[in-house]
Design a protein around this motif. Structure first.
Motif, PDB file in Angstrom:
ATOM      1  N   ILE A 114      -0.864  11.097   0.211  1.00  0.00           N
ATOM      2  CA  ILE A 114       0.141  10.434   1.052  1.00  0.00           C
ATOM      3  C   ILE A 114       1.504  10.290   0.374  1.00  0.00           C
ATOM      4  O   ILE A 114       2.538  10.526   1.012  1.00  0.00           O
ATOM      5  CB  ILE A 114      -0.398   9.077   1.539  1.00  0.00           C
ATOM      6  CG1 ILE A 114      -1.531   9.306   2.546  1.00  0.00           C
ATOM      7  CG2 ILE A 114       0.708   8.228   2.155  1.00  0.00           C
ATOM      8  CD1 ILE A 114      -2.173   8.057   3.079  1.00  0.00           C
ATOM      9  N   PRO A 115       1.598   9.905  -0.916  1.00  0.00           N
ATOM     10  CA  PRO A 115       2.918   9.778  -1.542  1.00  0.00           C
ATOM     11  C   PRO A 115       3.738  11.068  -1.513  1.00  0.00           C
ATOM     12  O   PRO A 115       4.967  11.030  -1.416  1.00  0.00           O
ATOM     13  CB  PRO A 115       2.589   9.376  -2.978  1.00  0.00           C
ATOM     14  CG  PRO A 115       1.288   8.670  -2.878  1.00  0.00           C
ATOM     15  CD  PRO A 115       0.534   9.432  -1.826  1.00  0.00           C
ATOM     16  N   TYR A 116       3.058  12.213  -1.590  1.00  0.00           N
ATOM     17  CA  TYR A 116       3.744  13.506  -1.541  1.00  0.00           C
ATOM     18  C   TYR A 116       4.503  13.657  -0.223  1.00  0.00           C
ATOM     19  O   TYR A 116       5.693  13.984  -0.204  1.00  0.00           O
ATOM     20  CB  TYR A 116       2.707  14.617  -1.699  1.00  0.00           C
ATOM     21  CG  TYR A 116       3.242  16.025  -1.517  1.00  0.00           C
ATOM     22  CD1 TYR A 116       3.821  16.708  -2.583  1.00  0.00           C
ATOM     23  CD2 TYR A 116       3.153  16.670  -0.283  1.00  0.00           C
ATOM     24  CE1 TYR A 116       4.299  18.005  -2.415  1.00  0.00           C
ATOM     25  CE2 TYR A 116       3.638  17.957  -0.110  1.00  0.00           C
ATOM     26  CZ  TYR A 116       4.203  18.612  -1.174  1.00  0.00           C
ATOM     27  OH  TYR A 116       4.685  19.895  -1.015  1.00  0.00           O
ATOM     28  N   PHE A 117       3.817  13.399   0.878  1.00  0.00           N
ATOM     29  CA  PHE A 117       4.435  13.542   2.195  1.00  0.00           C
ATOM     30  C   PHE A 117       5.408  12.394   2.484  1.00  0.00           C
ATOM     31  O   PHE A 117       6.392  12.579   3.211  1.00  0.00           O
ATOM     32  CB  PHE A 117       3.354  13.634   3.263  1.00  0.00           C
ATOM     33  CG  PHE A 117       2.510  14.872   3.151  1.00  0.00           C
ATOM     34  CD1 PHE A 117       3.014  16.101   3.549  1.00  0.00           C
ATOM     35  CD2 PHE A 117       1.234  14.812   2.608  1.00  0.00           C
ATOM     36  CE1 PHE A 117       2.249  17.256   3.418  1.00  0.00           C
ATOM     37  CE2 PHE A 117       0.463  15.964   2.476  1.00  0.00           C
ATOM     38  CZ  PHE A 117       0.981  17.198   2.880  1.00  0.00           C
ATOM     39  N   ALA A 203       0.578   2.833  -3.555  1.00  0.00           N
ATOM     40  CA  ALA A 203      -0.070   1.553  -3.867  1.00  0.00           C
ATOM     41  C   ALA A 203      -0.672   0.917  -2.614  1.00  0.00           C
ATOM     42  O   ALA A 203      -1.813   0.437  -2.631  1.00  0.00           O
ATOM     43  CB  ALA A 203       0.940   0.601  -4.506  1.00  0.00           C
ATOM     44  N   PHE A 204       0.083   0.910  -1.535  1.00  0.00           N
ATOM     45  CA  PHE A 204      -0.423   0.314  -0.295  1.00  0.00           C
ATOM     46  C   PHE A 204      -1.550   1.141   0.314  1.00  0.00           C
ATOM     47  O   PHE A 204      -2.433   0.605   0.979  1.00  0.00           O
ATOM     48  CB  PHE A 204       0.701   0.126   0.718  1.00  0.00           C
ATOM     49  CG  PHE A 204       1.375  -1.218   0.607  1.00  0.00           C
ATOM     50  CD1 PHE A 204       0.658  -2.388   0.802  1.00  0.00           C
ATOM     51  CD2 PHE A 204       2.721  -1.316   0.304  1.00  0.00           C
ATOM     52  CE1 PHE A 204       1.267  -3.630   0.693  1.00  0.00           C
ATOM     53  CE2 PHE A 204       3.351  -2.550   0.192  1.00  0.00           C
ATOM     54  CZ  PHE A 204       2.612  -3.721   0.387  1.00  0.00           C
ATOM     55  N   VAL A 210      -8.857   0.438   1.024  1.00  0.00           N
ATOM     56  CA  VAL A 210     -10.008  -0.208   0.374  1.00  0.00           C
ATOM     57  C   VAL A 210     -10.381  -1.503   1.088  1.00  0.00           C
ATOM     58  O   VAL A 210     -11.542  -1.720   1.451  1.00  0.00           O
ATOM     59  CB  VAL A 210      -9.712  -0.485  -1.114  1.00  0.00           C
ATOM     60  CG1 VAL A 210     -10.769  -1.431  -1.707  1.00  0.00           C
ATOM     61  CG2 VAL A 210      -9.706   0.811  -1.908  1.00  0.00           C
ATOM     62  N   MET A 211      -9.390  -2.373   1.322  1.00  0.00           N
ATOM     63  CA  MET A 211      -9.687  -3.685   1.897  1.00  0.00           C
ATOM     64  C   MET A 211     -10.099  -3.589   3.364  1.00  0.00           C
ATOM     65  O   MET A 211     -10.983  -4.335   3.812  1.00  0.00           O
ATOM     66  CB  MET A 211      -8.482  -4.613   1.738  1.00  0.00           C
ATOM     67  CG  MET A 211      -8.087  -4.891   0.292  1.00  0.00           C
ATOM     68  SD  MET A 211      -9.471  -5.286  -0.813  1.00  0.00           S
ATOM     69  CE  MET A 211     -10.128  -6.778  -0.060  1.00  0.00           C
ATOM     70  N   PHE A 243      -0.989 -10.428  -1.666  1.00  0.00           N
ATOM     71  CA  PHE A 243      -0.572 -10.693  -3.055  1.00  0.00           C
ATOM     72  C   PHE A 243      -0.779  -9.467  -3.937  1.00  0.00           C
ATOM     73  O   PHE A 243       0.186  -8.923  -4.485  1.00  0.00           O
ATOM     74  CB  PHE A 243      -1.320 -11.886  -3.627  1.00  0.00           C
ATOM     75  CG  PHE A 243      -0.741 -12.346  -4.939  1.00  0.00           C
ATOM     76  CD1 PHE A 243       0.478 -12.987  -4.978  1.00  0.00           C
ATOM     77  CD2 PHE A 243      -1.397 -12.104  -6.133  1.00  0.00           C
ATOM     78  CE1 PHE A 243       1.046 -13.400  -6.179  1.00  0.00           C
ATOM     79  CE2 PHE A 243      -0.850 -12.509  -7.342  1.00  0.00           C
ATOM     80  CZ  PHE A 243       0.374 -13.159  -7.362  1.00  0.00           C
ATOM     81  N   ASN A 244      -2.038  -9.022  -4.084  1.00  0.00           N
ATOM     82  CA  ASN A 244      -2.294  -7.832  -4.893  1.00  0.00           C
ATOM     83  C   ASN A 244      -1.466  -6.648  -4.408  1.00  0.00           C
ATOM     84  O   ASN A 244      -0.880  -5.910  -5.200  1.00  0.00           O
ATOM     85  CB  ASN A 244      -3.774  -7.453  -4.855  1.00  0.00           C
ATOM     86  CG  ASN A 244      -4.639  -8.406  -5.625  1.00  0.00           C
ATOM     87  OD1 ASN A 244      -4.468  -9.619  -5.531  1.00  0.00           O
ATOM     88  ND2 ASN A 244      -5.581  -7.879  -6.379  1.00  0.00           N
ATOM     89  N   GLY A 245      -1.458  -6.490  -3.075  1.00  0.00           N
ATOM     90  CA  GLY A 245      -0.762  -5.348  -2.489  1.00  0.00           C
ATOM     91  C   GLY A 245       0.707  -5.328  -2.837  1.00  0.00           C
ATOM     92  O   GLY A 245       1.252  -4.299  -3.250  1.00  0.00           O
ATOM     93  N   ILE A 246       1.362  -6.469  -2.679  1.00  0.00           N
ATOM     94  CA  ILE A 246       2.809  -6.512  -2.913  1.00  0.00           C
ATOM     95  C   ILE A 246       3.145  -6.410  -4.400  1.00  0.00           C
ATOM     96  O   ILE A 246       4.132  -5.774  -4.789  1.00  0.00           O
ATOM     97  CB  ILE A 246       3.414  -7.787  -2.283  1.00  0.00           C
ATOM     98  CG1 ILE A 246       4.937  -7.638  -2.172  1.00  0.00           C
ATOM     99  CG2 ILE A 246       3.098  -9.026  -3.100  1.00  0.00           C
ATOM    100  CD1 ILE A 246       5.573  -8.719  -1.341  1.00  0.00           C
ATOM    101  N   VAL A 247       2.302  -7.011  -5.261  1.00  0.00           N
ATOM    102  CA  VAL A 247       2.530  -6.914  -6.710  1.00  0.00           C
ATOM    103  C   VAL A 247       2.341  -5.481  -7.177  1.00  0.00           C
ATOM    104  O   VAL A 247       3.184  -4.929  -7.909  1.00  0.00           O
ATOM    105  CB  VAL A 247       1.578  -7.858  -7.472  1.00  0.00           C
ATOM    106  CG1 VAL A 247       1.632  -7.570  -8.967  1.00  0.00           C
ATOM    107  CG2 VAL A 247       1.938  -9.309  -7.210  1.00  0.00           C
ATOM    108  N   GLU A 248       1.250  -4.856  -6.754  1.00  0.00           N
ATOM    109  CA  GLU A 248       0.972  -3.488  -7.178  1.00  0.00           C
ATOM    110  C   GLU A 248       1.992  -2.510  -6.612  1.00  0.00           C
ATOM    111  O   GLU A 248       2.356  -1.529  -7.268  1.00  0.00           O
ATOM    112  CB  GLU A 248      -0.446  -3.097  -6.775  1.00  0.00           C
ATOM    113  CG  GLU A 248      -1.511  -3.845  -7.576  1.00  0.00           C
ATOM    114  CD  GLU A 248      -2.926  -3.529  -7.114  1.00  0.00           C
ATOM    115  OE1 GLU A 248      -3.068  -2.691  -6.187  1.00  0.00           O
ATOM    116  OE2 GLU A 248      -3.872  -4.134  -7.658  1.00  0.00           O
TER     117      GLU A 248
END
Length: 286
Positions: A114-117, A203-204, A210-211, A243-248
């Motif tokens: 996904i990051p590539y696109f 990251a997201f 996962v979640m 929290f984890n999502g935004i920090v990561e």
């Protein structure tokens, strides 16, 4: 051409080694006040950008495989079974094998794709003659920040005051971010901004897939493992995402820009290299 392929294989081996080292040492985690933010997905995202989505998907598979090994043989958390087909099979039966295979591998493989696109899309939109696109992109990111901060503060302060605080803080920081991004969106900074958004997307991708997979496939088993009521699982998951999502995502954006800009000095982004090849082939035909 041959030297370029050799260089890519060396870079692939390097990223693979970094993933393994991070996965089996504390280097893959940044200790924060209440959680550990993982950065193992960073080399996967970089691999997607500089080596393309196929090799990025391979690096994502390696990331997932290390997660499988860690959660199967260490199982340091009660919810380790969601990443281990072996533990899941013992806990809930054969269906657990397929559920945990999905959660352990699919999100991580997508981190390498996904990051590539996302990088390609953001580059095109930010370079577009239509000035509305940068505003739309920065507005979406700022809105995500607002929703994440509001949800986290509301979960942290479970009261009417928490809702008001979450609204005010989330709105203030999201507006500030939107202004900063809009003012810095110039053609000279397009590459840096695109790298940052690619890091955020990666990251997201990991956090959300996962979640959401845990909630859809393991809601009751996850609640039992954590010792909470089934109807409160969504609150736990939203808290982790916000929290984890935004920090990561923030950590990924910073590291991808820093490392990515350094790598660009010796190697172009995969998409840019492909474009150069196409232009060269068209020139030779003429």
């Amino acid at each position: 051409m041959k030297s370029e392929k050799t260089y890519e294989l060396v870079l692939l081996a390097l990223f693979t080694a970094i993933i393994v080292i991070m996965a089996f040492t504390p280097l893959g985690y940044i200790p924060l006040v209440v959680i550990n933010a993982t950065i193992i997905h960073i080399p996967v995202i970089l691999g997607a950008l500089f080596l393309g989505p196929k090799k990025g998907a391979f690096l994502g598979f390696v990331f997932g495989f290390t997660s499988f090994i860690n959660n199967t043989f260490k199982a340091i958390t009660a919810s380790a079974f969601v990443f281990s087909p072996v533990l899941a099979a013992n806990l809930i039966g054969v269906s657990g094998i397929f559920k945990s295979l999905y959660i352990c591998f699919v999100p991580r493989i997508l981190v390498g794709v996904i990051p590539y696109f996302a990088y390609i899309l953001i580059q095109k939109l930010l370079k577009s003659e239509r000035k509305i696109w940068p505003v739309v992109i920065h507005g979406m990111v700022s809105f995500i920040l607002f929703v994440s901060l509001r949800a986290f503060i509301c979960n942290l302060i479970n009261s009417h005051a928490g809702q008001i605080t979450g609204m005010v803080v989330g709105l203030a920081l999201s507006i500030f971010l939107f202004i900063v991004l809009t003012l810095t969106s110039r053609k000279k900074t397009v590459t840096g901004i695109s790298l940052a958004y690619a890091g955020i997307a990666g990251a997201f991708t990991n956090t959300l897939f996962v979640m959401s997979g845990i909630y859809i496939l393991y809601k009751d088993a996850y609640a039992q493992a954590l010792g909470i009521a089934g109807d409160t699982v969504i609150n736990v998951i939203m808290g982790i995402i916000s929290f984890n999502g935004i920090v990561e995502a923030a950590v990924a954006a910073i590291l991808i820009v820093g490392v990515g800009m350094a790598l660009l000095q010796v190697k172009p982004i995969s998409t840019e290299r492909t474009s150069k090849r196409k232009r060269a082939s068209q020139t030779s035909l003429l």
